[in-house]
Design a protein around this motif. Structure first.
Motif: not given
Length: 254
Positions: A135-138, A170-171, A173-179, A249-250
């Motif tokens: 994603v773009p890193n804003e 933030t990306l 954090n999103l992934l960690k929150g989705c297991n 991210v991977y």
């Protein structure tokens, strides 16, 4: 079609894109501890299917879907297993599960990115499979400093085209929150440095092309001289600083 680059641009810059895909191939193989050949890969928003063609040449079983019919027609003409589909469901290939799912320049466009990532975890990836999100890193420090140097507006805020704005943090954090377990983050070249050099490519499109060409030359020359590993480590270090135009991210499904 979520892939920002036209087919013509991608073909013209093929060597540059192949360098990036080759880095991805190395990371996938290392993370899964398997050869690429025989892996099942899904490209969500596959666009003109150039990445899938690259991975198909490596023996990967490639699948993709995209809302742009002309791009899908092109992928089908190249013998790829691609479908015309929107983003309302990630389960486009009849409950098939994949070793690798890619979303390149997709998540920033979606109304509910959390739901999409959750659905991929629950229905589309094999346990331990890899999700790759680019994603773009804003709002990174080079971007905001470049903006302030030239007294610009936040030009990267472009609804309804982009609905979400991410950083590496933030990306993650999103992934960690989705297991998912975050394994690796890698940035792309920090194009905003050119703004800090004095090249205002935001207001001058011709400068933008020149800046892109310099970035391409930077990467291509390093790769030609055998310094791909240094380039990857450089971009991983930038990601830790939350710098770089894009962040990739991977993460592995728990």
């Amino acid at each position: 079609n979520f892939n920002d680059s036209s087919l013509e641009v991608q073909l013209n810059d093929r060597e540059f894109y192949e360098g990036t895909w080759n880095d991805m191939a190395i990371h996938i193989s290392e993370i899964l501890d398997k050869p690429l050949s025989g892996l099942d890969m899904l490209d969500v928003g596959c666009g003109w299917a150039q990445a899938l063609l690259f991975f198909a040449d490596k023996g990967v079983n490639c699948y993709g879907f995209d809302p742009a019919p002309e791009a899908i027609d092109y992928g089908l003409s190249k013998g790829l297993n691609v479908k015309h589909a929107g983003m309302d469901s990630m389960d486009v290939f009849g409950n098939k599960r994949f070793d690798v799912v890619m979303l390149n320049n997709v998540l920033e466009h979606l109304a509910d990115p959390v739901q999409v990532v959750k659905e991929i975890h629950q229905k589309v990836l094999v346990p331990g499979g890899i999700i790759i999100i680019d994603v773009p890193n804003e709002f990174n420090n080079f971007q905001t400093a470049g903006r302030d140097t030239h007294n610009l507006d936040n030009w990267w805020i472009v609804p309804p085209g982009h609905l979400n704005y991410f950083s590496r943090e933030t990306l993650g954090n999103l992934l960690k929150g989705c297991n998912f377990e975050l394994v690796l983050a890698e940035a792309s070249f920090p194009l905003e440095m050119f703004l800090l050099f004095g090249d205002n490519y935001v207001e001058d499109g011709t400068l933008g092309k020149k800046c892109h060409q310099k970035r391409v030359a930077f990467e291509t020359n390093l790769r030609k001289l055998g310094h791909e590993k240094t380039l990857r480590e450089f971009y991983q270090a930038l990601a830790k600083l939350n710098l770089g135009r894009q962040v990739k991210v991977y993460a592995c499904a728990k």
